[in-house]
Scaffold this motif. Structure first.
Motif, PDB file in Angstrom:
ATOM      1  N   ASP A 170      95.226 -48.856 -14.592  1.00 22.76           N
ATOM      2  CA  ASP A 170      94.681 -47.515 -14.819  1.00 22.76           C
ATOM      3  C   ASP A 170      93.675 -47.463 -15.958  1.00 22.76           C
ATOM      4  O   ASP A 170      92.957 -46.475 -16.104  1.00 22.76           O
ATOM      5  CB  ASP A 170      95.817 -46.535 -15.111  1.00 22.76           C
ATOM      6  N   HIS A 171      93.635 -48.500 -16.788  1.00 20.78           N
ATOM      7  CA  HIS A 171      92.704 -48.517 -17.918  1.00 20.78           C
ATOM      8  C   HIS A 171      91.332 -49.060 -17.541  1.00 20.78           C
ATOM      9  O   HIS A 171      90.404 -49.012 -18.346  1.00 20.78           O
ATOM     10  CB  HIS A 171      93.280 -49.357 -19.065  1.00 20.78           C
ATOM     11  N   SER A 172      91.194 -49.585 -16.323  1.00 16.89           N
ATOM     12  CA  SER A 172      89.893 -50.091 -15.902  1.00 16.89           C
ATOM     13  C   SER A 172      88.902 -48.934 -15.788  1.00 16.89           C
ATOM     14  O   SER A 172      89.285 -47.781 -15.572  1.00 16.89           O
ATOM     15  CB  SER A 172      90.006 -50.803 -14.554  1.00 16.89           C
ATOM     16  N   VAL A 173      87.623 -49.246 -15.935  1.00 12.93           N
ATOM     17  CA  VAL A 173      86.596 -48.200 -15.934  1.00 12.93           C
ATOM     18  C   VAL A 173      86.584 -47.445 -14.606  1.00 12.93           C
ATOM     19  O   VAL A 173      86.498 -46.212 -14.583  1.00 12.93           O
ATOM     20  CB  VAL A 173      85.211 -48.804 -16.227  1.00 12.93           C
ATOM     21  N   ILE A 174      86.672 -48.169 -13.497  1.00 14.43           N
ATOM     22  CA  ILE A 174      86.641 -47.502 -12.185  1.00 14.43           C
ATOM     23  C   ILE A 174      87.787 -46.504 -12.061  1.00 14.43           C
ATOM     24  O   ILE A 174      87.591 -45.351 -11.648  1.00 14.43           O
ATOM     25  CB  ILE A 174      86.715 -48.527 -11.037  1.00 14.43           C
TER      26      ILE A 174
END
Length: 230
Positions: free
Chosen positions: A162-166
């Motif tokens: 969930d911390h990924s940019v997308i």
């Protein structure tokens, strides 16, 4: 309708230019804009070298303005291009510019300027990510055989946390759709359809795909924006 897929990350590789990022017609147009005579008489195999030499006859700022003006004609004003000329000497605009629809072509412009002025412009870096994907059912197989960027971007997003940019910026688009931003997240991709699996070769930036470098395999449950395949 969502389908389930097994995804294996075969490779994540840093690249410094895109396949076919610049065409022969592009080279000719750049030389014409730079007032190079007889650009139309140059052999196809020599177009890139002549374009680089043509730009090197100019100041780096003037050369960058020509390249940016060519790629973004009708999209950016002269003032915006002037600002970008100086920003691209210091920044990775293909990751940082606020309008993500410009990222791919900003990368291609940065590649050209790095070729012409290697000491003046930063090293370009992008990502080539190869995935092997298996579908659990026929609907999923149909999606893979008719894959578009919305499916590819969701497959990638499903592998990252969930911390990924997308997932931070586009969680609703990933989960519920539609996902028009996928067109600019996935710069380009190729697919190799095999009887029991499909291999995708995906080109994008580290800004979007950085977490994929630490992932080997995962299961994704997702869909395509092509409604007839959902």
């Amino acid at each position: 309708m969502k389908s389930k897929f097994d995804v294996k990350v075969l490779s994540v590789q840093e690249i410094h230019e895109l396949p076919d990022g610049w065409s022969g017609d592009d080279y000719k147009s750049i030389m014409e804009l730079a007032d190079f005579d007889d650009w139309d008489k140059i052999e196809e195999s020599e177009l890139k070298d002549y374009t680089i030499m043509t730009l090197q006859e100019l100041d780096p700022e003037e050369a960058a303005a020509i390249v940016l003006g060519y790629k973004f004609q009708g999209l950016l004003t002269k003032g915006q291009i002037h600002n970008l000329v100086f920003e691209m000497m210091e920044e990775n605009l293909w990751e940082e510019y606020q309008n993500i629809s410009y990222h791919k072509e900003l990368f291609n412009c940065a590649v050209m300027m790095k070729w012409a002025f290697p000491k003046k412009f930063p090293q370009t870096d992008a990502v080539k990510c190869v995935l092997e994907v298996n579908a659990y059912n026929q609907i999923g197989t149909n999606m893979l055989h008719n894959a578009d960027k919305s499916l590819i971007a969701r497959l990638i997003a499903n592998g990252m946390n969930d911390h990924s940019v997308i997932n931070r910026l586009f969680d609703d688009q990933v989960l519920n759709g539609p996902f028009p931003e996928a067109e600019h997240i996935v710069w380009q991709f190729d697919s190799e359809i095999q009887p029991e699996k499909t291999k995708f070769t995906i080109f994008s930036s580290w800004y979007w795909l950085r977490q994929m470098d630490d992932i080997s395999n995962y299961t994704a449950e997702t869909f395509s924006d092509q409604t007839n395949l959902r």
